[in-house]
Design an enzyme around this catalytic site. Structure first.
Site, PDB file in Angstrom:
ATOM      1  N   THR A  42       0.814  -1.208   0.000  1.00 43.93           N
ATOM      2  CA  THR A  42       0.000   0.000   0.000  1.00 43.93           C
ATOM      3  C   THR A  42       0.853   1.267   0.000  1.00 43.93           C
ATOM      4  OG1 THR A  42      -1.548   1.260   1.360  1.00 43.93           O
ATOM      5  CG2 THR A  42      -0.104  -0.240   2.523  1.00 43.93           C
ATOM      6  N   ASP A  43       0.266   2.364  -0.477  1.00 43.71           N
ATOM      7  CA  ASP A  43       0.964   3.657  -0.403  1.00 43.71           C
ATOM      8  C   ASP A  43       1.028   4.191   1.027  1.00 43.71           C
ATOM      9  OD1 ASP A  43      -1.717   4.338  -0.080  1.00 43.71           O
ATOM     10  OD2 ASP A  43      -1.746   5.894  -1.616  1.00 43.71           O
ATOM     11  N   GLU A  44       0.242   3.592   1.942  1.00 39.82           N
ATOM     12  CA  GLU A  44       0.203   4.127   3.315  1.00 39.82           C
ATOM     13  C   GLU A  44       1.527   3.949   4.041  1.00 39.82           C
ATOM     14  OE1 GLU A  44      -3.238   3.471   5.676  1.00 39.82           O
ATOM     15  OE2 GLU A  44      -4.595   3.608   3.982  1.00 39.82           O
ATOM     16  N   TYR A  92      -2.034  -0.402  11.022  1.00 37.85           N
ATOM     17  CA  TYR A  92      -2.143  -1.058   9.711  1.00 37.85           C
ATOM     18  C   TYR A  92      -0.932  -0.733   8.841  1.00 37.85           C
ATOM     19  CZ  TYR A  92      -3.344  -1.521   4.761  1.00 37.85           C
ATOM     20  OH  TYR A  92      -3.295  -1.803   3.416  1.00 37.85           O
ATOM     21  N   LYS A 130       2.140  -3.119   7.381  1.00 29.23           N
ATOM     22  CA  LYS A 130       2.436  -3.306   5.949  1.00 29.23           C
ATOM     23  C   LYS A 130       3.886  -2.879   5.663  1.00 29.23           C
ATOM     24  CE  LYS A 130       0.081  -4.445   3.012  1.00 29.23           C
ATOM     25  NZ  LYS A 130      -0.271  -5.794   2.474  1.00 29.23           N
TER      26      LYS A 130
HETATM   27  P1  NAD Z   1      -9.649  -7.303   2.081  1.00 27.89           P
HETATM   28  O1  NAD Z   1      -9.696  -7.000   3.547  1.00 27.89           O
HETATM   29  O2  NAD Z   1     -10.834  -7.031   1.248  1.00 27.89           O
HETATM   30  O3  NAD Z   1      -9.301  -8.849   1.879  1.00 27.89           O
HETATM   31  C1  NAD Z   1      -8.294  -9.507   2.610  1.00 27.89           C
HETATM   32  C2  NAD Z   1      -8.427 -11.011   2.375  1.00 27.89           C
HETATM   33  O4  NAD Z   1      -7.372 -11.656   3.116  1.00 27.89           O
HETATM   34  C3  NAD Z   1      -9.761 -11.594   2.871  1.00 27.89           C
HETATM   35  O5  NAD Z   1     -10.257 -12.501   1.912  1.00 27.89           O
HETATM   36  C4  NAD Z   1      -9.366 -12.314   4.150  1.00 27.89           C
HETATM   37  O6  NAD Z   1     -10.192 -13.432   4.445  1.00 27.89           O
HETATM   38  C5  NAD Z   1      -7.933 -12.752   3.842  1.00 27.89           C
HETATM   39  N1  NAD Z   1      -7.127 -12.950   5.056  1.00 27.89           N
HETATM   40  C6  NAD Z   1      -7.021 -12.094   6.113  1.00 27.89           C
HETATM   41  N2  NAD Z   1      -6.214 -12.635   7.043  1.00 27.89           N
HETATM   42  C7  NAD Z   1      -5.787 -13.830   6.551  1.00 27.89           C
HETATM   43  C8  NAD Z   1      -4.910 -14.842   7.043  1.00 27.89           C
HETATM   44  N3  NAD Z   1      -4.321 -14.730   8.247  1.00 27.89           N
HETATM   45  N4  NAD Z   1      -4.683 -15.926   6.272  1.00 27.89           N
HETATM   46  C9  NAD Z   1      -5.287 -16.051   5.046  1.00 27.89           C
HETATM   47  N5  NAD Z   1      -6.130 -15.136   4.554  1.00 27.89           N
HETATM   48  C10 NAD Z   1      -6.369 -14.036   5.288  1.00 27.89           C
HETATM   49  O7  NAD Z   1      -8.363  -6.556   1.561  1.00 27.89           O
HETATM   50  P2  NAD Z   1      -8.138  -5.757   0.185  1.00 27.89           P
HETATM   51  O8  NAD Z   1      -8.672  -4.403   0.326  1.00 27.89           O
HETATM   52  O9  NAD Z   1      -8.576  -6.624  -0.933  1.00 27.89           O
HETATM   53  O10 NAD Z   1      -6.550  -5.650   0.187  1.00 27.89           O
HETATM   54  C11 NAD Z   1      -5.759  -6.709  -0.349  1.00 27.89           C
HETATM   55  C12 NAD Z   1      -4.296  -6.320  -0.270  1.00 27.89           C
HETATM   56  O11 NAD Z   1      -4.075  -5.122  -1.003  1.00 27.89           O
HETATM   57  C13 NAD Z   1      -3.813  -6.031   1.158  1.00 27.89           C
HETATM   58  O12 NAD Z   1      -2.510  -6.523   1.279  1.00 27.89           O
HETATM   59  C14 NAD Z   1      -3.832  -4.523   1.261  1.00 27.89           C
HETATM   60  O13 NAD Z   1      -2.857  -4.088   2.167  1.00 27.89           O
HETATM   61  C15 NAD Z   1      -3.478  -4.131  -0.173  1.00 27.89           C
HETATM   62  N6  NAD Z   1      -3.977  -2.830  -0.629  1.00 27.89           N
HETATM   63  C16 NAD Z   1      -5.314  -2.516  -0.519  1.00 27.89           C
HETATM   64  C17 NAD Z   1      -5.784  -1.308  -1.026  1.00 27.89           C
HETATM   65  C18 NAD Z   1      -7.242  -0.925  -0.950  1.00 27.89           C
HETATM   66  O14 NAD Z   1      -7.597   0.215  -1.280  1.00 27.89           O
HETATM   67  N7  NAD Z   1      -8.143  -1.820  -0.550  1.00 27.89           N
HETATM   68  C19 NAD Z   1      -4.893  -0.416  -1.629  1.00 27.89           C
HETATM   69  C20 NAD Z   1      -3.543  -0.760  -1.710  1.00 27.89           C
HETATM   70  C21 NAD Z   1      -3.109  -1.976  -1.226  1.00 27.89           C
HETATM   71  O1  DAU Z   2      -4.185   4.017   0.411  1.00 28.37           O
HETATM   72  C1  DAU Z   2      -4.399   2.642   0.325  1.00 28.37           C
HETATM   73  C2  DAU Z   2      -5.262   2.168   1.480  1.00 28.37           C
HETATM   74  O2  DAU Z   2      -6.577   2.630   1.218  1.00 28.37           O
HETATM   75  C3  DAU Z   2      -5.238   0.664   1.668  1.00 28.37           C
HETATM   76  O3  DAU Z   2      -3.949   0.250   2.001  1.00 28.37           O
HETATM   77  C4  DAU Z   2      -6.227   0.234   2.765  1.00 28.37           C
HETATM   78  O4  DAU Z   2      -6.266  -1.172   2.851  1.00 28.37           O
HETATM   79  C5  DAU Z   2      -7.593   0.763   2.382  1.00 28.37           C
HETATM   80  O5  DAU Z   2      -8.518   0.438   3.400  1.00 28.37           O
HETATM   81  C6  DAU Z   2      -7.555   2.276   2.171  1.00 28.37           C
HETATM   82  O6  DAU Z   2      -7.301   2.964   3.422  1.00 28.37           O
HETATM   83  P1  DAU Z   2      -8.082   4.321   3.814  1.00 28.37           P
HETATM   84  O7  DAU Z   2      -8.033   4.466   5.287  1.00 28.37           O
HETATM   85  O8  DAU Z   2      -7.608   5.459   2.986  1.00 28.37           O
HETATM   86  O9  DAU Z   2      -9.566   3.922   3.300  1.00 28.37           O
HETATM   87  P2  DAU Z   2     -11.009   4.124   3.961  1.00 28.37           P
HETATM   88  O10 DAU Z   2     -12.000   3.788   2.911  1.00 28.37           O
HETATM   89  O11 DAU Z   2     -11.118   3.468   5.285  1.00 28.37           O
HETATM   90  O12 DAU Z   2     -11.063   5.708   4.204  1.00 28.37           O
HETATM   91  C7  DAU Z   2     -10.927   6.602   3.103  1.00 28.37           C
HETATM   92  C8  DAU Z   2     -10.982   8.013   3.682  1.00 28.37           C
HETATM   93  O13 DAU Z   2     -12.310   8.262   4.167  1.00 28.37           O
HETATM   94  C9  DAU Z   2     -10.057   8.235   4.880  1.00 28.37           C
HETATM   95  O14 DAU Z   2      -9.555   9.560   4.826  1.00 28.37           O
HETATM   96  C10 DAU Z   2     -10.980   8.067   6.087  1.00 28.37           C
HETATM   97  C11 DAU Z   2     -12.309   8.556   5.575  1.00 28.37           C
HETATM   98  N1  DAU Z   2     -13.518   7.898   6.152  1.00 28.37           N
HETATM   99  C12 DAU Z   2     -13.566   6.540   6.182  1.00 28.37           C
HETATM  100  C13 DAU Z   2     -14.677   5.893   6.696  1.00 28.37           C
HETATM  101  C14 DAU Z   2     -14.713   4.373   6.754  1.00 28.37           C
HETATM  102  C15 DAU Z   2     -14.597   8.676   6.589  1.00 28.37           C
HETATM  103  O15 DAU Z   2     -14.550   9.925   6.528  1.00 28.37           O
HETATM  104  N2  DAU Z   2     -15.696   8.029   7.092  1.00 28.37           N
HETATM  105  C16 DAU Z   2     -15.779   6.667   7.170  1.00 28.37           C
HETATM  106  O16 DAU Z   2     -16.810   6.138   7.681  1.00 28.37           O
END
Ligand code: NAD
Ligand code: DAU
Length: 350
Positions: A131-133, A156, A160
């Site tokens: 992730t970019d975080e 989180y 990562k």
């Molecule tokens: P998600 O939470 O939707 O899915 C995570 C999956 O991992 C689920 O299917 C869960 O059951 C499985 N999992 C969790 N713990 C586990 C374990 N101990 N063993 C096996 N499986 C397990 O997550 P996502 O949003 O699809 O993110 C996927 C990846 O991409 C993550 O590594 C996250 O850090 C990265 N990422 C997400 C975003 C985003 O915006 N969602 C952006 C950048 C990077």
């Molecule tokens: O940048 C990549 C990341 O983006 C991934 O690594 C994470 O897995 C993914 O969850 C996401 O993280 P964020 O914290 O940016 O996403 P989220 O959707 O939780 O929140 C987006 C923005 O909205 C953040 O500034 C917090 C805000 N927010 C979120 C929720 C859930 C609100 O204002 N209200 C809300 O209820």
């Protein structure tokens, strides 16, 4: 030819990645290892579950014994590591779950791959999805590049960042052929409705409050999930071993403007009076340690491998809303049970 251990394939990004690889590469075998936490849902993969080159195994990436058995049985040539605890708010209330899965789980996968491959790295890849975080937070200007120093601020992002470091340590120390990508915020179908966009879509449908943390001025760089997995495909096949690639949408939105755009499009699609969904916007207590702004410089990926986002945001968000409106049964299933309990705990205290 590859036999791929794909972790977390039942989650949001993992299900899109699994679908892409299963369909695009019929000669590869994709073994999806997923623990099926609250975020993992096999309904996300119903359309490909019977494909001959796909298998599902329920299991935990921290279980080294299981990983050793799987490597021995399937002779994996590659790992696509997507499994993680992924929600920042949950990491604030339960950091150890994140350290366990994201740090120990990644280290266990690396260890199992190292033992199985035993120094024979011909045609092997360990691809870590991150992730970019990890880069922390930006001020009002500037972008994250691959050289930006790590500065994670939530449990989180710290977990990562830690996993990224361990992956690089295996590259430098054991010559493990690794690749890492760090992506910005994804959106699209199958996104679990605890994250901002699907949560607001779900709440607009149900006329429930739209919780905006703080003043809603935090900025995120949004990318359609199918563009993310297309980038992973390109990096997996053509990216350089040992390298990191940033993936981003060049698509920055403040949270409040993003939610207003959602309201505008949904009023239109639901045939509601203009401005009616905006009335649901409710400002709530800010997230602890809330990063102000993320924005990705993805020029390395564009210049070296030719990847670009394919969708404009307004079009991507319209497709996404349409998907949720057509899949209310999916929404009902994932918002029952454990998630309902989390929702009450998370927003009751704000
Ligand atoms: P998600 O939470 O939707 O899915 C995570 C999956 O991992 C689920 O299917 C869960 O059951 C499985 N999992 C969790 N713990 C586990 C374990 N101990 N063993 C096996 N499986 C397990 O997550 P996502 O949003 O699809 O993110 C996927 C990846 O991409 C993550 O590594 C996250 O850090 C990265 N990422 C997400 C975003 C985003 O915006 N969602 C952006 C950048 C990077
Ligand atoms: O940048 C990549 C990341 O983006 C991934 O690594 C994470 O897995 C993914 O969850 C996401 O993280 P964020 O914290 O940016 O996403 P989220 O959707 O939780 O929140 C987006 C923005 O909205 C953040 O500034 C917090 C805000 N927010 C979120 C929720 C859930 C609100 O204002 N209200 C809300 O209820």
């Amino acid at each position: 030819m590859h036999t791929i251990l794909l972790t977390g394939g039942a989650g949001f990004i993992g299900s899109h990645l699994t679908r892409l690889f299963v369909r695009k590469y019929p000669n590869y075998t994709i073994v999806n290892l997923d623990k099926l936490t609250y975020a993992g849902n096999l309904e996300n993969l119903r359309d490909i579950e019977n494909e001959p080159n796909y298998r599902f195994i329920k299991g935990d990436i921290t279980d080294l014994g299981l990983l050793r058995n799987l490597f021995s049985t399937h002779k994996f040539t590659a790992v696509l590591h997507c499994a993680a605890e992924s929600h920042v708010d949950r990491s604030i209330t339960d950091p150890l779950a994140f350290i366990n899965t994201n740090v120990l789980g990644t280290a266990s996968l690396l260890q199992a791959a190292k033992e199985a491959w035993a120094g024979d790295y011909e045609n092997k890849i360990f691809y870590h999805i991150s992730t970019d975080e990890v880069y922390g937070t930006l001020g009002e200007t500037g972008f994250f590049t691959e050289d930006t120093a790590y500065d994670p601020r939530s449990p989180y992002s710290a977990s990562k960042a830690s996993s990224d470091h361990i992956v690089r340590a295996f590259y430098h120390t054991y010559k493990m052929p690794v690749k890492i990508s760090n992506c910005s915020n994804n959106y699209g179908p199958y996104h679990f409705p605890e994250k901002l966009i699907p949560l607001c879509i779900h709440n607009i449908i149900n006329n429930k409050p739209l919780p905006i943390y703080g003043k809603g001025e935090n900025v995120r760089d949004w990318l359609f999930v199918e563009d993310h997995v297309r980038a992973i495909d390109v990096i997996f096949h053509n990216g350089k071993i040992g390298e990191t690639y940033n993936i981003g949408g060049h698509n920055e939105w403040t949270n409040i403007n993003l939610v207003k755009e959602l309201c505008r499009q949904m009023d239109d699609k639901l045939g509601r009076a203009k401005g009616s969904s905006e009335k649901l916007i409710t400002y709530v207590t800010d997230r602890a340690g809330h990063d102000l702004r993320y924005a990705i410089d993805a020029s390395k990926l564009k210049n070296e491998l030719g990847w670009m986002p394919s969708l404009q945001f307004e079009e991507g968000i319209s497709k996404t809303i349409d998907w949720y409106l057509a899949n209310t049964e999916w929404l009902t299933h994932v918002t029952s049970g454990e998630y309902q309990h989390y929702y009450t705990e998370q927003y009751h205290k704000r």
